[in-house]
Design a protein around this motif. Structure first.
Motif, PDB file in Angstrom:
ATOM      1  N   VAL A  43      17.634  -5.120  -2.388  1.00 49.79           N
ATOM      2  CA  VAL A  43      16.327  -4.488  -2.772  1.00 49.79           C
ATOM      3  C   VAL A  43      16.359  -4.128  -4.294  1.00 49.79           C
ATOM      4  CG1 VAL A  43      14.238  -3.182  -2.241  1.00 49.79           C
ATOM      5  CG2 VAL A  43      16.010  -3.658  -0.450  1.00 49.79           C
ATOM      6  N   ARG A  44      15.484  -5.028  -4.996  1.00 47.29           N
ATOM      7  CA  ARG A  44      15.358  -4.570  -6.524  1.00 47.29           C
ATOM      8  C   ARG A  44      14.469  -3.540  -6.709  1.00 47.29           C
ATOM      9  NH1 ARG A  44      12.374  -7.441  -9.801  1.00 47.29           N
ATOM     10  NH2 ARG A  44      10.919  -8.367  -8.303  1.00 47.29           N
TER      11      ARG A  44
ATOM     12  N   VAL B 229       0.670  -1.204  -0.054  1.00 45.98           N
ATOM     13  CA  VAL B 229      -0.102  -0.018   0.064  1.00 45.98           C
ATOM     14  C   VAL B 229       0.957   1.447   0.226  1.00 45.98           C
ATOM     15  CG1 VAL B 229      -1.639   1.339   1.412  1.00 45.98           C
ATOM     16  CG2 VAL B 229      -1.909  -1.084   1.066  1.00 45.98           C
ATOM     17  N   ALA B 230       1.745   1.148   0.800  1.00 50.97           N
ATOM     18  CA  ALA B 230       2.575   2.632   1.132  1.00 50.97           C
ATOM     19  C   ALA B 230       3.483   2.630  -0.158  1.00 50.97           C
ATOM     20  CB  ALA B 230       3.563   2.329   2.059  1.00 50.97           C
ATOM     21  N   VAL B 231       4.166   1.568  -0.688  1.00 48.89           N
ATOM     22  CA  VAL B 231       5.054   1.603  -1.992  1.00 48.89           C
ATOM     23  C   VAL B 231       4.151   2.234  -3.090  1.00 48.89           C
ATOM     24  CG1 VAL B 231       5.376  -0.377  -2.853  1.00 48.89           C
ATOM     25  CG2 VAL B 231       7.216   1.013  -2.937  1.00 48.89           C
ATOM     26  N   THR B 232       3.080   1.776  -3.417  1.00 53.35           N
ATOM     27  CA  THR B 232       2.412   2.103  -4.385  1.00 53.35           C
ATOM     28  C   THR B 232       1.786   3.588  -4.078  1.00 53.35           C
ATOM     29  OG1 THR B 232       1.503  -0.271  -4.646  1.00 53.35           O
ATOM     30  CG2 THR B 232       0.118   1.753  -5.713  1.00 53.35           C
TER      31      THR B 232
ATOM     32  N   GLY C 250       9.966  -4.992  -6.082  1.00 58.32           N
ATOM     33  CA  GLY C 250      11.192  -5.387  -5.498  1.00 58.32           C
ATOM     34  C   GLY C 250      10.991  -4.807  -3.854  1.00 58.32           C
ATOM     35  N   PHE C 251      10.386  -3.687  -3.657  1.00 62.30           N
ATOM     36  CA  PHE C 251      10.249  -3.217  -2.383  1.00 62.30           C
ATOM     37  C   PHE C 251       9.265  -4.368  -1.578  1.00 62.30           C
ATOM     38  CE2 PHE C 251       8.027  -0.755   1.017  1.00 62.30           C
ATOM     39  CZ  PHE C 251       9.043   0.193   1.576  1.00 62.30           C
ATOM     40  N   VAL C 252       8.155  -4.681  -2.208  1.00 57.65           N
ATOM     41  CA  VAL C 252       7.295  -5.567  -1.643  1.00 57.65           C
ATOM     42  C   VAL C 252       7.956  -6.991  -1.013  1.00 57.65           C
ATOM     43  CG1 VAL C 252       5.256  -6.918  -1.897  1.00 57.65           C
ATOM     44  CG2 VAL C 252       5.287  -4.587  -2.436  1.00 57.65           C
ATOM     45  N   GLU C 253       8.590  -7.381  -2.313  1.00 60.32           N
ATOM     46  CA  GLU C 253       9.279  -8.820  -1.881  1.00 60.32           C
ATOM     47  C   GLU C 253      10.369  -8.801  -0.853  1.00 60.32           C
ATOM     48  OE1 GLU C 253      12.992  -9.161  -5.397  1.00 60.32           O
ATOM     49  OE2 GLU C 253      10.760  -9.992  -5.743  1.00 60.32           O
TER      50      GLU C 253
ATOM     51  N   PHE D 152      10.717  -9.391   5.639  1.00 59.04           N
ATOM     52  CA  PHE D 152      11.211  -8.554   6.917  1.00 59.04           C
ATOM     53  C   PHE D 152      10.115  -8.215   7.874  1.00 59.04           C
ATOM     54  CE2 PHE D 152      11.870  -4.573   8.935  1.00 59.04           C
ATOM     55  CZ  PHE D 152      13.403  -4.966   9.360  1.00 59.04           C
ATOM     56  N   ILE D 153       9.113  -7.944   7.457  1.00 59.36           N
ATOM     57  CA  ILE D 153       7.829  -7.659   8.538  1.00 59.36           C
ATOM     58  C   ILE D 153       7.554  -9.038   9.277  1.00 59.36           C
ATOM     59  CG2 ILE D 153       5.340  -7.081   8.546  1.00 59.36           C
ATOM     60  CD1 ILE D 153       6.365  -4.975   6.462  1.00 59.36           C
ATOM     61  N   GLU D 154       7.271 -10.178   8.502  1.00 54.92           N
ATOM     62  CA  GLU D 154       6.809 -11.233   9.186  1.00 54.92           C
ATOM     63  C   GLU D 154       7.930 -11.872  10.135  1.00 54.92           C
ATOM     64  OE1 GLU D 154       5.508 -15.751   7.658  1.00 54.92           O
ATOM     65  OE2 GLU D 154       5.937 -14.297   6.080  1.00 54.92           O
TER      66      GLU D 154
END
Length: 260
Positions: A40-41, A23-26, A46-49, A54-56
Motif C-alpha cells: 500500500v502506497r 470517503v473514509a481515508v479522506t 495509495g489507500f484508494v488504489e 480489494f472491495i470489488e
C-alpha cells in the motif's frame, strides 16, 4: 474510547467493511498518511488504489474489531476479517499514530491467517476484552518491555520468564503453543530457538492490555528471514496471564518506506 480510537475504527469499518475507501481515508487521516502496510502506497491515493480493487474482488467482508487500545497519540486494533463467507479468514493487528486533531498520520500492520483452534482449544482472537486497571498502564508497559528485553531478545535469558509471566495462569492463543508457562518456557529456553526479537518498534498500553510491534528474525537450517512480530499481553497483578500474537514476513521490496 476517544476520538482517535473512533477514527481508527471507522477507517476500517466505513472504508473497508462498508466499501467507502475514499470517503473514509479522506475523513479520518491527516495532512499526511505514512503507510507501512505491505503493498500500500502512502497517502489517500495509495489507500484508494489498494482497497477499491480489494472491495470489488471481495463483495462479502465481515470485519470485527476485537480489541482496541488507546495510549496517548497511538491506537492499536486487533481485528478479525472473514472474506467472502469464509474464503479467507485473517487476523490484522494495526498500530496508528495520530496528530493533534486525532486524525491518523501513520499506520503499521501485521496480517496473518486466523487460527480456529490452538492446542488448548482457543482461537487466535477469543479471550478477554475488558480493559481494567487503568492506574497500572505505565507499570504494565514496563513489565512487558522488560519481558521482551530480558527474555526474548537475542542473547536474553528465557529462564527469567517467570519474573514476568504467571506460573498459575497463562492463556495462550498462539496456534502452536498450549496454555501454561511451562510450554512456552520449553520453547524459549531452547539454546537453538529459531525466533529472536531484535528491536521493540512500538509499545502501547491501556490498563491491563499492552501491545508491541517488534523486529524479529527466524533462523534455522531452512531459512533466515526477518519478520514483523506483534504481541498482545493481558496482565493481572503484575504478571502476564494471556497472550495473542501475529507475525508476517518483512518484504524485500515494497511500495512504501517499509514494514517499520
Amino acid at each position: 474510547m476517544g476520538r482517535k480510537s473512533e477514527n481508527a475504527k471507522n477507517l476500517y469499518l466505513e472504508g473497508i467493511r462498508d466499501g467507502n475507501p475514499r470517503v473514509a481515508v479522506t475523513k479520518y487521516t491527516g495532512e499526511r498518511y505514512t503507510q507501512h502496510s505491505t503493498g500500500v502506497r502512502d497517502g489517500v491515493e495509495g489507500f484508494v488504489e489498494f482497497f477499491e480493487p480489494f472491495i470489488e474482488r471481495n463483495p462479502s467482508r465481515d470485519i470485527q474489531i476485537k480489541r482496541c487500545i488507546e495510549d496517548g497519540q497511538y491506537v492499536f486494533l486487533h481485528v478479525y476479517q472473514n472474506i467472502n463467507d469464509g474464503e479467507a479468514e485473517w487476523v490484522t493487528t494495526d498500530f496508528f499514530d495520530t496528530n493533534a486533531d486525532d486524525k491518523i498520520i501513520e499506520h503499521w500492520d501485521v496480517i496473518a491467517p486466523f487460527a480456529n483452534s490452538t492446542p488448548s482449544g482457543h482461537t487466535s482472537i477469543d479471550g478477554s476484552t475488558d480493559i481494567t486497571d487503568l492506574d497500572k498502564t505505565e507499570s504494565n508497559k514496563e513489565i512487558v518491555r522488560k519481558l521482551i528485553e530480558d527474555c526474548l531478545m537475542r542473547g536474553g535469558n528465557a529462564e527469567n520468564l517467570s519474573n514476568y509471566i504467571s506460573k498459575e495462569k497463562y492463556i495462550q492463543h498462539n496456534k502452536d503453543v498450549a496454555d501454561g508457562l511451562s510450554h512456552f518456557q520449553k520453547l524459549a529456553t531452547n539454546p537453538n530457538r529459531p525466533l529472536n526479537y531484535d528491536e521493540i518498534v512500538l509499545l502501547v498500553g491501556q490498563g491491563n492490555f499492552v501491545a508491541t510491534l517488534c523486529k524479529a528474525n527466524w533462523k534455522d537450517s531452512n531459512e533466515d528471514k526477518d519478520y514483523a512480530q506483534v504481541d498482545i499481553f493481558r496482565l493481572e497483578n503484575g504478571k502476564v496471564v494471556e497472550h495473542w500474537d501475529n507475525v508476517e514476513e518483512v518484504p524485500v521490496n515494497d511500495v512504501n518506506g517499509g514494514k517499520f
